[in-house]
Motif scaffolding. Structure first.
Motif, PDB file in Angstrom:
ATOM      1  N   UNK A   1     -11.688   0.276   4.010  1.00 31.10           N
ATOM      2  CA  UNK A   1     -11.309   0.088   5.408  1.00 31.10           C
ATOM      3  C   UNK A   1      -9.974  -0.613   5.544  1.00 31.10           C
ATOM      4  N   UNK A   2      -9.729  -1.601   4.677  1.00 37.93           N
ATOM      5  CA  UNK A   2      -8.464  -2.338   4.724  1.00 37.93           C
ATOM      6  C   UNK A   2      -7.281  -1.397   4.486  1.00 37.93           C
ATOM      7  N   UNK A   3      -7.422  -0.540   3.505  1.00 39.50           N
ATOM      8  CA  UNK A   3      -6.341   0.401   3.192  1.00 39.50           C
ATOM      9  C   UNK A   3      -6.123   1.372   4.343  1.00 39.50           C
ATOM     10  N   UNK A   4      -7.194   1.995   4.809  1.00 37.13           N
ATOM     11  CA  UNK A   4      -7.073   3.008   5.851  1.00 37.13           C
ATOM     12  C   UNK A   4      -6.514   2.424   7.149  1.00 37.13           C
ATOM     13  N   UNK A   5      -6.983   1.248   7.527  1.00 38.16           N
ATOM     14  CA  UNK A   5      -6.550   0.672   8.798  1.00 38.16           C
ATOM     15  C   UNK A   5      -5.137   0.095   8.718  1.00 38.16           C
TER      16      UNK A   5
END
Length: 440
Positions: free
Chosen positions: A115-119
C-alpha cells in the motif's frame, strides 16, 4: 562421556543451524529490499513522467487532478491501508518500541508495504510534494520483519535487528548511499549503537547496496559535484546556510509536530477532523495553486530542481519557500509520502537564494551547504545529513564546511523544535494505535 559428547554435538548443530537460518533471513531480506527499492525508484520516475504528460495538455489540469488524487489517496489509506500514512520512518521507529506482534503488524507488514508503494506512486502521479525514500524505509523494515516472523525468529533483539537492518537497507538502496544507511540506522532509527545488531545492519546495507549497484550501476543520486572552497572563505556561507536552514527546518518540523499532536487550530482543524478526505482535497487545491504560481517547480520530489541547482541552473526566486509550503500541505493531508527528497530540494533552493547575495561563493557550494543545513534542521540528525549529501554528490572536498553547517543548523533547529521530528511523530503514532512505549 559418549552421551555427553553427543549431547554437546547436537546442541552445537542446533545452535549453528539457528545461526545460519538467522543469517539467511538477513541476507535474503536485504537482497529483497534492494530489489524492491530499485523497482520503486523506477516506478516513481515513471509516475512523475506520467504527471508531466498530463500537465503538458494544460497547466490547469492540476486544479482537478491534484485535489481528486489526494482525496482518493487518503480514502484508500484510511479504509484499505491504515498505517501507511506519512513518511513511514515514524512507523519504523514506533515498531522498534512495540513488543506485541499483533500491534507491530499495524505498522509493519507486507500488505502495508504494498500500500505504501502504490499510494506514494499515486501521490506522485498527482503532483504531490513527496518523496519515495522515507516510504522505502518502512517497506524495507516490513520486508525484514515479516521474513523473521515467517521463520519464527521471536527474540526481541533479533526482531529489532531485523527492523533496523531493513530500514537501513531501504535508505542505502533508495539513495545508493551505503554509509548513509548505516549512519541513519544508528543516528535516527535507534538513536543508539547496538553492538549485537551492528554487524547485521552492515551486512544488510552491503547486500542491498550490491543489488542496487548490479541493477542501476555505480551512479550518484545528484551526479558528481566538483565543488570546493577554502575554509576561511566558507565561514560566511556556512553561517548563513546553517542559521537559515536550521531556522526554516525547525519551523517546518515544529509546525507538523504541533499539527500532529494538537490538530490544526480553529475551523480548519474542525473541518479536517470531520471531513478528512475533503481536507486532503483542499490540500491538493493548495498544492495546485502553489504549483501554478511557481511555474510547475514545486510538483513532485524536487529532485530535478535540486540537481539543476547543483549544476548551475538556479531555481526560480522564492522556490525554497514555495516548495516548503507545498511539502507541508502534502504532509498535512495525511497521504503516504516522504519528506527526504523535498527537504533536499528546499535546501538547494535556500543555497541558491544565498547565491544572489554571496556572489563570491561558488553556486554549487551554497547549494550543498543549503541542502545539509535544511535537512539537518528538519530531521535533527546532523551526521546523517552530511554523510548522505557527501555520498549523493561524490564530493569529499566539502566535509568540514558541511559538518559545521550541519551542527549550526541542528543547534538552531533545537531552539525552535526541541524534539526530533521523526521521534515526535513516532510517539504520536504509538498514541494513536493505543500502545504505550515499551522500555528499551
Amino acid at each position: 562421556m559418549r552421551i555427553e559428547a553427543r549431547f554437546l554435538s547436537s546442541r552445537r548443530f542446533r545452535y549453528s543451524s539457528w545461526l545460519w537460518l538467522r543469517r539467511a533471513v538477513f541476507w535474503g531480506g536485504a537482497l529483497s529490499v534492494g530489489l524492491v527499492a530499485v523497482a520503486f525508484a523506477r516506478a516513481a520516475t515513471l509516475a512523475d513522467q506520467a504527471f508531466h504528460v498530463l500537465l503538458s495538455f494544460s497547466p490547469l489540469v492540476v486544479l482537478v487532478l491534484t485535489p481528486a488524487g489526494l482525496w482518493l489517496s487518503l480514502w484508500l489509506t484510511r479504509r484499505v491501508f491504515p498505517g501507511a500514512e506519512g513518511s513511514g520512518i515514524p512507523q519504523t521507529i514506533a515498531a522498534l518500541e512495540i513488543s506485541d506482534q499483533k500491534a507491530r503488524g499495524k505498522v509493519l507488514s507486507l500488505r502495508l508495504a504494498l500500500g505504501k508503494i502504490l499510494l506514494t506512486l499515486l501521490a506522485l502521479c498527482c503532483g504531490a510534494s513527496v518523496g519515495r525514500e522515507g516510504p522505502t524505509v518502512q517497506v524495507g523494515a516490513a520486508i525484514m520483519h515479516d521474513l523473521g516472523r515467517w521463520v519464527r525468529l521471536t527474540r526481541r533483539e533479533i526482531q529489532r535487528g531485523l527492523i533496523l537492518a531493513g530500514g537501513a537497507a531501504g535508505v542505502a538502496a533508495a539513495f545508493n548511499t551505503p554509509l548513509a544507511g548505516v549512519v541513519f540506522a544508528i543516528e535516527e532509527l535507534s538513536r543508539s549503537f547496538e553492538a549485537r545488531t551492528n554487524g547485521l545492519v552492515l551486512t544488510a546495507v552491503i547486500l542491498a547496496g550490491i543489488t542496487s549497484l548490479a541493477l542501476v550501476g555505480n551512479y550518484h543520486y545528484f551526479g558528481h559535484a566538483d565543488a570546493g572552497m577554502e575554509l576561511g572563505q566558507a565561514w560566511v556561507a556556512v553561517l548563513a546556510c546553517g542559521v537559515s536552514g536550521g531556522l526554516l527546518g525547525g519551523i517546518f518540523s515544529q509546525s507538523l509536530i504541533l499539527a500532529g499532536r494538537r490538530g490544526l487550530p480553529g475551523p480548519v482543524g474542525r473541518f479536517k477532523a470531520r471531513y478528512p478526505e475533503r481536507f486532503a482535497a483542499a490540500c491538493g487545491l493548495v498544492l495546485a495553486l502553489i504549483g501554478l504560481a511557481s511555474g510547475g517547480a514545486t510538483y513532485g520530489t524536487g529532485y530535478e530542481q535540486a540537481a539543476q541547482a547543483l549544476h548551475g541552473a538556479a531555481p526560480p526566486l522564492g522556490f525554497a519557500l514555495e516548495k516548503m509550503l507545498a511539502t507541508m500541505a502534502s504532509y498535512l493531508s495525511g497521504i503516504p509520502g516522504g519528506i527526504f527528497a523535498p527537504s533536499l530540494s528546499i535546501g538547494a533552493g535556500i543555497g541558491a537564494e544565498w547565491g544572489r547575495w554571496l556572489v563570491g561563493t561558488p553556486a554549487a557550494v551554497l547549494v550543498l551547504l543549503g541542502m545539509v543545513g535544511y535537512f539537518s534542521g528538519v530531521v535533527q540528525a546532523p551526521i546523517t545529513a552530511v554523510v548522505i549529501v557527501l555520498e549523493m554528490t561524490d564530493n569529499s572536498n566539502m566535509t568540514i564546511p558541511l559538518l559545521t553547517t550541519s551542527v549550526i543548523a541542528y543547534g538552531v533547529s533545537k531552539l525552535i523544535c526541541p524534539e526530533p521530528f521523526y521521534k515526535a511523530m513516532a510517539v504520536a503514532f504509538l498514541e494513536r494505535i493505543g500502545k504505550s512505549k515499551d522500555p528499551v
